[in-house]
Design an enzyme around this catalytic site. Structure first.
Site, mmCIF file in Angstrom:
data_model
loop_
_atom_site.group_PDB
_atom_site.id
_atom_site.type_symbol
_atom_site.label_atom_id
_atom_site.label_comp_id
_atom_site.label_asym_id
_atom_site.label_seq_id
_atom_site.Cartn_x
_atom_site.Cartn_y
_atom_site.Cartn_z
ATOM 1 N N LYS A 87 0.814 -1.224 0.000
ATOM 2 C CA LYS A 87 0.000 0.000 0.000
ATOM 3 C C LYS A 87 0.847 1.275 0.000
ATOM 4 O O LYS A 87 0.435 2.287 -0.535
ATOM 5 C CB LYS A 87 -0.944 0.010 1.199
ATOM 6 C CG LYS A 87 -2.060 -1.019 1.083
ATOM 7 C CD LYS A 87 -3.053 -0.890 2.207
ATOM 8 C CE LYS A 87 -4.067 -2.011 2.145
ATOM 9 N NZ LYS A 87 -5.105 -1.918 3.175
ATOM 10 N N ASP A 123 -10.134 2.254 1.543
ATOM 11 C CA ASP A 123 -10.242 1.706 2.907
ATOM 12 C C ASP A 123 -11.048 2.640 3.819
ATOM 13 O O ASP A 123 -11.833 2.184 4.648
ATOM 14 C CB ASP A 123 -8.853 1.488 3.518
ATOM 15 C CG ASP A 123 -8.198 0.200 3.028
ATOM 16 O OD1 ASP A 123 -8.927 -0.720 2.609
ATOM 17 O OD2 ASP A 123 -6.958 0.116 3.076
HETATM 18 P P1 NAP Z 1 0.527 -2.611 9.740
HETATM 19 O O1 NAP Z 1 0.813 -1.444 8.864
HETATM 20 O O2 NAP Z 1 1.475 -3.751 9.783
HETATM 21 O O3 NAP Z 1 0.292 -2.038 11.240
HETATM 22 C C1 NAP Z 1 0.118 -2.926 12.313
HETATM 23 C C2 NAP Z 1 -0.271 -2.140 13.570
HETATM 24 O O4 NAP Z 1 -0.579 -3.093 14.604
HETATM 25 C C3 NAP Z 1 0.828 -1.234 14.113
HETATM 26 O O5 NAP Z 1 0.259 -0.096 14.699
HETATM 27 C C4 NAP Z 1 1.464 -2.124 15.194
HETATM 28 O O6 NAP Z 1 2.060 -1.391 16.238
HETATM 29 C C5 NAP Z 1 0.236 -2.818 15.743
HETATM 30 N N1 NAP Z 1 0.548 -4.079 16.416
HETATM 31 C C6 NAP Z 1 0.900 -5.242 15.827
HETATM 32 N N2 NAP Z 1 1.068 -6.200 16.762
HETATM 33 C C7 NAP Z 1 0.822 -5.616 17.968
HETATM 34 C C8 NAP Z 1 0.824 -6.081 19.298
HETATM 35 N N3 NAP Z 1 1.111 -7.336 19.589
HETATM 36 N N4 NAP Z 1 0.520 -5.213 20.287
HETATM 37 C C9 NAP Z 1 0.199 -3.905 19.998
HETATM 38 N N5 NAP Z 1 0.179 -3.406 18.743
HETATM 39 C C10 NAP Z 1 0.485 -4.249 17.735
HETATM 40 O O7 NAP Z 1 -0.875 -3.295 9.354
HETATM 41 P P2 NAP Z 1 -2.161 -2.575 8.719
HETATM 42 O O8 NAP Z 1 -2.153 -2.730 7.239
HETATM 43 O O9 NAP Z 1 -2.260 -1.220 9.303
HETATM 44 O O10 NAP Z 1 -3.345 -3.520 9.258
HETATM 45 C C11 NAP Z 1 -3.708 -3.496 10.631
HETATM 46 C C12 NAP Z 1 -4.914 -4.421 10.836
HETATM 47 O O11 NAP Z 1 -6.057 -3.932 10.132
HETATM 48 C C13 NAP Z 1 -4.681 -5.823 10.342
HETATM 49 O O12 NAP Z 1 -5.267 -6.696 11.288
HETATM 50 C C14 NAP Z 1 -5.454 -5.891 9.045
HETATM 51 O O13 NAP Z 1 -5.917 -7.195 8.767
HETATM 52 C C15 NAP Z 1 -6.620 -4.986 9.370
HETATM 53 N N6 NAP Z 1 -7.235 -4.410 8.163
HETATM 54 C C16 NAP Z 1 -8.519 -4.733 7.913
HETATM 55 C C17 NAP Z 1 -9.140 -4.184 6.804
HETATM 56 C C18 NAP Z 1 -10.567 -4.538 6.537
HETATM 57 O O14 NAP Z 1 -11.042 -4.339 5.405
HETATM 58 N N7 NAP Z 1 -11.296 -5.023 7.509
HETATM 59 C C19 NAP Z 1 -8.460 -3.324 5.935
HETATM 60 C C20 NAP Z 1 -7.127 -2.989 6.237
HETATM 61 C C21 NAP Z 1 -6.524 -3.565 7.359
HETATM 62 P P3 NAP Z 1 3.666 -1.091 16.272
HETATM 63 O O15 NAP Z 1 3.850 0.188 15.519
HETATM 64 O O16 NAP Z 1 3.928 -0.986 17.714
HETATM 65 O O17 NAP Z 1 4.330 -2.284 15.615
#
Ligand code: NAP
Length: 296
Positions: A87, A123
């Site tokens: 992305k 999104d």
């Molecule tokens: P990303 O860029 O990898 O960001 C992950 C986020 O989660 C970061 O803020 C990270 O914090 C935090 N995190 C991960 N493990 C953690 C833990 N154990 N404890 C606390 N914080 C934690 O991923 P993303 O693309 O933003 O996606 C995030 C979530 O949204 C995913 O679950 C994804 O499946 C979901 N999502 C859903 C949709 C939908 O259509 N429903 C669309 C987009 C995304 P740090 O900075 O501390 O690592």
């Protein structure tokens, strides 16, 4: 079936039918082909141009993304969705980008144009529509709390700001990523409270709370917050989702009497918006078809 860019040379992609794809790595878990092909089949009933249209999942490495995009354009790919980890890395390859991509610095939808690929971010639309339909509330004037500071949190935060939310708080585990998002928000002329993510985060009355962390993807993840302290006037939207089951955060929230929903409908509404950008399809009817294809 999961393809790789090398498969473009196979007979499967030799015809002139309009084609669509999602790129990611990993990609095997993606539900986008199921819901997009269901909506394309509906579209084809009224519009013969889409009779042989198809939407496929491709496993694509970050390093190859920019060089393969022209190959997909040449094979009559009209639209492409992007998921982890593309992305943000796609931005330099875009010929044009809409305002939401520029603000969030994240792009999940590509449209082929005569001058190259144009980037969109659906999104934020998907999130907002799912929240409206689940709880009957929207971002305007709302106290919005976003958990996380990754790509999904960025999209959510800038959507809430663009819709003139009353206040925005962002809470994240790592301080560095939190600071970067807070700086980018302030650079756009908005304000936000940057907070450390903790189980007992203070939630304002009537807030819209969005979990945009990855907590909840795994079946044994503990709930992201302690919902016993969560105000009953606030709502909780969990972006992570599990097919056929609620996330543990949603189960815990509902158990504490909090209105809560998980992220599958967001997936459907962002997909419907992407399809409408590519084909002119009606978002509402495409969204309904996609929700049905996901069993919702
Ligand atoms: P990303 O860029 O990898 O960001 C992950 C986020 O989660 C970061 O803020 C990270 O914090 C935090 N995190 C991960 N493990 C953690 C833990 N154990 N404890 C606390 N914080 C934690 O991923 P993303 O693309 O933003 O996606 C995030 C979530 O949204 C995913 O679950 C994804 O499946 C979901 N999502 C859903 C949709 C939908 O259509 N429903 C669309 C987009 C995304 P740090 O900075 O501390 O690592």
């Amino acid at each position: 079936m999961i393809y790789t860019p090398a498969d473009l040379q196979s007979d499967a992609f030799a015809d002139n039918a309009p084609k669509f794809a999602v790129f990611g790595k990993p990609i095997a878990h993606s539900l986008s082909p199921v819901m997009q092909n269901a909506a394309l089949a509906e579209l084809a009933k009224a519009d013969p141009r889409f009779a042989r249209a198809r939407y496929d999942a491709f496993e694509v490495d970050s390093a190859e993304l920019n060089e393969i995009l022209p190959l997909f354009a040449a094979k009559n790919f009209v639209g492409i969705n992007l998921t982890i980890p593309h992305k943000e890395t796609v931005l330099p390859a875009l010929a044009e980008a809409d305002a939401e991509v520029l603000r969030a610095r994240a792009c999940n939808t590509l449209l082929k144009t005569p001058s190259g690929w144009r980037g969109f971010n659906t999104d934020g639309f998907g999130l907002e529509t799912a929240i409206q339909k689940a709880f009957g509330v929207d971002f305007e004037n709302a106290e919005v709390v976003i958990l996380g500071a990754g790509g999904a949190a960025r999209g959510a935060a800038f959507r809430a700001l663009a819709k003139k939310c009353g206040s925005l708080s962002v809470a994240n585990r790592s301080r560095e990523r939190l600071q970067k998002l807070a700086d980018d928000i302030r650079a756009e002329g908005f304000d936000c409270n940057a907070l450390e993510l903790s189980q007992d985060l203070e939630i304002p009355e009537n807030a819209i709370v969005v979990n945009a962390t990855s907590i909840g993807l795994k079946p044994d993840d503990a709930p992201v917050l302690d919902f016993s302290k969560f105000p009953r006037s606030a709502v909780f939207f969990d972006m992570p989702y599990r097919r056929g089951a609620e996330t543990n955060s949603v189960v815990a929230a509902r158990g504490a009497g909090v209105r809560a929903a998980s992220g599958l409908p967001m997936l459907a509404w962002q997909g419907a918006k992407s399809l409408s950008i590519w084909t002119g399809a009606d978002v509402e009817s495409a969204g309904k078809t996609m929700l049905k294809s996901l069993g919702l």
